[in-house]
Design a protein around this motif. Structure first.
Motif: not given
Length: 130
Positions: A93-109
């Motif tokens: 299985x692969x992992x996919x991150x679905x982040x809200x467009x208003x989330x800070x870039x730092x949190x996703x990275x």
């Protein structure tokens, strides 16, 4: 006695024709350069689409920065433990991150960095052609 002028050797080169040729070449390159398009990459096509054997693990990052798997909000350590458990059952299985467009870039990275040992991708919504 003949009055002949003795010819002296000329120790200079006439560079005017070279300058003319250089300017003509410069104009040719300036005219043809915009016509070339080196940025286009033609991708190869495959005969069949890639089929996934199992649905990917979707990690959702809400606008407030909290991450969840399967509608369960988790802290970072819990999330990593849960991902590890899910991948032990089905490692393909692969992992996919679905982040809200208003989330800070730092949190996703930061989340992607903590999951770097696995196959991680981003879930995006295709742009509408309105």
């Amino acid at each position: 006695m003949s009055r002949r002028k003795s010819r002296r050797l000329m120790n200079q080169i006439n560079v005017v024709p070279y300058i003319d040729v250089t300017l003509v070449l410069l104009v040719i390159f300036m005219v043809t350069a915009p016509m070339t398009n080196p940025g286009v990459v033609e991708l190869p096509q495959v005969g069949q689409t890639l089929k996934q054997t199992a649905a990917p693990i979707v990690i959702t990052v809400k606008a407030d920065g909290k991450a969840e798997i399967e509608s369960k909000v988790m802290e970072r350590d819990q999330l990593l433990f849960e991902v590890k458990n899910l991948l032990e059952k089905t490692p393909e299985r692969a992992i996919v991150i679905a982040a809200d467009k208003n989330v800070q870039y730092d949190k996703v990275v930061t989340l992607m960095d903590s999951l770097k040992q696995y196959k991680v991708g981003l879930l995006l919504k295709p742009a509408s052609n309105n």
